[in-house]
Structures are given as structure tokens and as C-alpha cells.
Design a protein around this motif. Structure first.
Motif, PDB file in Angstrom:
ATOM      1  N   LYS A 298       0.822  -1.228   0.000  1.00  0.00           N
ATOM      2  CA  LYS A 298       0.000   0.000   0.000  1.00  0.00           C
ATOM      3  C   LYS A 298       0.845   1.262   0.000  1.00  0.00           C
ATOM      4  N   ILE A 299       2.102   1.157   0.501  1.00  0.00           N
ATOM      5  CA  ILE A 299       2.972   2.344   0.454  1.00  0.00           C
ATOM      6  C   ILE A 299       4.039   2.199  -0.638  1.00  0.00           C
ATOM      7  N   GLY A 300       3.776   1.279  -1.582  1.00  0.00           N
ATOM      8  CA  GLY A 300       4.626   1.181  -2.776  1.00  0.00           C
ATOM      9  C   GLY A 300       5.869   0.320  -2.614  1.00  0.00           C
ATOM     10  N   ILE A 301       5.922  -0.490  -1.552  1.00  0.00           N
ATOM     11  CA  ILE A 301       7.087  -1.374  -1.366  1.00  0.00           C
ATOM     12  C   ILE A 301       6.658  -2.811  -1.653  1.00  0.00           C
ATOM     13  N   HIS A 302       7.339  -3.443  -2.613  1.00  0.00           N
ATOM     14  CA  HIS A 302       6.956  -4.797  -3.014  1.00  0.00           C
ATOM     15  C   HIS A 302       7.913  -5.814  -2.409  1.00  0.00           C
ATOM     16  N   LEU A 303       7.414  -6.559  -1.436  1.00  0.00           N
ATOM     17  CA  LEU A 303       8.227  -7.535  -0.718  1.00  0.00           C
ATOM     18  C   LEU A 303       8.011  -8.936  -1.301  1.00  0.00           C
ATOM     19  N   GLN A 304       8.977  -9.819  -1.039  1.00  0.00           N
ATOM     20  CA  GLN A 304       8.857 -11.193  -1.540  1.00  0.00           C
ATOM     21  C   GLN A 304       8.655 -12.149  -0.363  1.00  0.00           C
ATOM     22  N   ASN A 305       7.715 -13.068  -0.510  1.00  0.00           N
ATOM     23  CA  ASN A 305       7.496 -14.090   0.517  1.00  0.00           C
ATOM     24  C   ASN A 305       8.437 -15.261   0.218  1.00  0.00           C
ATOM     25  N   GLN A 306       9.649 -15.172   0.748  1.00  0.00           N
ATOM     26  CA  GLN A 306      10.680 -16.166   0.428  1.00  0.00           C
ATOM     27  C   GLN A 306      11.696 -16.227   1.572  1.00  0.00           C
TER      28      GLN A 306
END
Ligand SMILES: [Zn+2]
Length: 336
Positions: free
Chosen positions: A159-167
Motif C-alpha cells: 500500500k505504500i509502494g514497497i513490493h516484498l517477496q514471501n521467500q
């Protein structure tokens, strides 16, 4: 004096002493950092008592995690790491439950400010266990990659533009060897089941001479002496870290220590700090030995007194001094 002990008694005494020494190391258990079997038991912790503590203090049911009636708080005599064995590791539901508990996450962290000094605008940065990506706002970088297991945190970050990876970092390291200038993990190492393997995976992701930044709760700070501090025990924490253990981590992994930072006490922890100091001072006066978990009536009495004293001390002696706080940050440099 020995001359007065009959030979048979002396043999029995030697046998009992040998048995005691033999039983001190944990059989079939190895250090989760250095793999040594030179472990000794510092304290045996009753798991029923621990389950009740979590329920009473945080309203969280952890009964499903404990199969044994007791777990051992062990010290590795080789690397100095302290760990709970057998290991009990929290799951996603446990962390979701804890997040509802007031004060679990502090959004302003001096360790972020300190770590940011070692990150430059041209750096490729990997953060392992990034939570909602709060650290991003503290740094300038060329690229930022965050790894996170919590879908809730990933969604908030998006929502604040940070794309995290579930890894996991172990999986990430297989396709991203020698890629990053900086790898950092804040308040993660003490939760992982195998910190030795975890650190190796972080280092695989780092370029030669890259920086590894690790922040953990410091077992040299006042929390070492806090009684019934359930958040420092399983299923929340799997290990506790002194500066000595963090120095050994460098030695075991060919790292150079660039910087060590003990944060000042956070104002939110002042009462907790006072309470711990008063409890231990009273304990010494009353001849009460410290135990990490203590459900005795005497401990309850000392704790009640220290609780009142902590609030009074806070009111009457707000002197502005900042003792050492909970967290320590080590900045390492990869030497290969
Ligand atoms: Zn060890």
C-alpha cells in the motif's frame, strides 16, 4: 579431610561427581550456531508455567507448541550462544496473535538510524524479515529487496509502494549469489531455528567485502536479568545473543567487525528497566537467586514491590539519563 573418608565412599563420591559432569552437557543436542556438542544447561524451564505466562501477560495461547514438560536454556561453551532446547519455533498465527498485543512493534528504532549510516545511495540492499518495510524510509539506495513471510505485512508494504517477496533467505540465496552490497536483518536472528545456516545464506547473497548488518535483543542488557520475560523465551525467541556470541559469529564466518552499537534505553522501556533493576537489587538483599522463570511466592512478592518501586522511581527521578537499551547492532564486512 579426604583421609577421613573411607575408600568406598570416596569412590562413590567420585562416581557421583563424574555422573554430574557427564549429565551437564546435553546429550544428542548440538549448538545451533557452531554445531558443537559442548552445551551446558543454565536453567530448566517448566513449559506449563510458560504457557500460563503467555496467556496471562499477552492473552496468547501457546499450548500447541510444547510437547515436553520442560525445555532447557543452554549455553554453548564453544561459541557462547545461549539457546532453548529442544527448539520450539512460533508460527504465522502466533506472530499475528502477538501483533495485537500493545507495544509489540516499535516503529521508531535507533538501530535503523545507526544502520543507515552504513548504506550508500549506490548500494543494492537486501533486508531479510523486513516486516512492513519501515526501514526503507531511513535509507538511500540503488535497489531494495525485502523478504517477509507475513502476508499481512506484505500487503501493508504494498500500500505504500514497497513490493516484498514471501521467500526464505536460504531460497533467495540460490539465485542471487554475490548480488548485494548490504544484507540486513533486524530482530530476526533470535527467532530462526538455525542461525548458522541463516547467516551463511545471507553471506551467499553478499558481494565480496559487502556489509552484513545484524540487530538482535542484547543478552548483555537489562533483559538478561528480567524475570518471567516470556517474550525472551520460546516460541518467541529461540536463542539469546551476547556481544561475545556475535563476535564468535564473525570468527566462524570470516567476517570483520566494522561497528557495534548498543541503543540507548527507549523511553517506552523505562518502567521495565526500573522494575528489573529493583527486582534484582531486592533479590540480592533477600538472598533470592535469579531465575529466568520464577513462579515462587518470594519472587511474586519481590516483583510486586519492584513494580510499585519502578513507577515511583519514574515519577521522582526523571533525570534524563539513558542507560543501555534492549537492542545491539553489529555491522560486519564479508572478507571473501
Ligand atoms: Zn556454539
Amino acid at each position: 579431610m579426604n583421609a577421613s573418608i573411607p575408600g568406598l565412599c570416596r569412590c562413590a563420591l567420585h562416581f557421583i561427581m563424574a555422573l554430574y559432569v557427564f549429565l551437564q552437557p546435553m546429550l544428542n543436542e548440538k549448538c545451533i550456531l557452531c554445531n558443537s556438542n559442548q552445551l551446558s544447561v543454565t536453567e530448566k524451564i517448566n513449559t506449563d508455567g510458560l504457557i500460563r505466562l503467555y496467556k496471562k501477560r499477552a492473552g496468547v495461547d501457546v499450548g500447541r507448541f510444547f510437547k515436553e514438560k520442560q525445555i532447557n536454556y543452554c549455553t554453548c561453551n564453544n561459541c557462547g550462544l545461549k539457546m532453548y532446547l529442544p527448539q520450539v519455533i512460533g508460527d504465522g498465527r502466533f506472530y499475528d496473535d502477538l501483533q495485537k498485543y500493545k507495544g509489540y512493534y516499535l516503529h521508531e528504532k535507533s538501530e535503523f538510524t545507526e544502520a543507515a549510516k552504513f548504506i550508500h545511495p549506490a548500494d543494492d540492499v537486501l533486508e531479510v524479515g523486513s516486516g512492513e518495510g519501515l526501514f526503507v524510509s531511513y535509507i538511500s539506495f540503488k535497489s531494495y529487496t525485502g523478504l517477509e513471510f507475513s502476508e499481512d505485512a506484505i500487503s501493508k508494504a504494498r500500500k505504500i509502494g514497497i513490493h516484498l517477496q514471501n521467500q526464505s533467505v536460504e531460497d533467495h540465496s540460490r539465485e542471487n549469489r554475490n548480488k548485494y552490497d548490504v544484507v540486513c536483518c533486524f530482530q530476526v536472528l533470535e527467532h530462526v531455528p538455525n542461525p548458522g545456516k541463516f547467516i551463511k545464506a545471507c553471506l551467499d547473497c553478499l558481494k565480496p567485502e559487502g556489509r552484513l548488518i545484524v540487530a538482535v535483543p542484547s543478552a548483555d542488557s537489562f533483559i538478561r536479568d528480567a524475570v518471567n520475560f516470556y517474550l525472551n523465551m520460546p516460541p518467541h525467541h529461540a536463542s539469546t545473543w551476547t556481544d561475545h556470541a556475535l563476535e564468535k559469529l564473525a570468527e566462524l564466518n570470516q567476517l570483520r567487525i566494522m561497528h557495534v552499537f548498543h541503543e540507548p534505553l527507549h523511553p517506552m522501556h523505562r518502567i521495565f528497566y526500573n522494575k528489573t533493576a529493583i527486582y534484582n537489587n531486592l533479590g540480592k538483599k533477600f538472598g533470592h537467586s535469579y531465575r529466568m522463570m520464577d513462579k515462587s511466592a518470594r519472587s511474586w512478592f519481590l516483583y510486586s514491590l519492584s513494580n510499585i518501586g519502578a513507577h515511583l522511581k519514574n515519577i521522582f527521578s526523571a533525570d534524563g539519563t539513558a542507560p543501555v537499551g534492549q537492542s545491539v547492532t553489529f555491522v560486519y564486512q564479508k572478507q571473501f
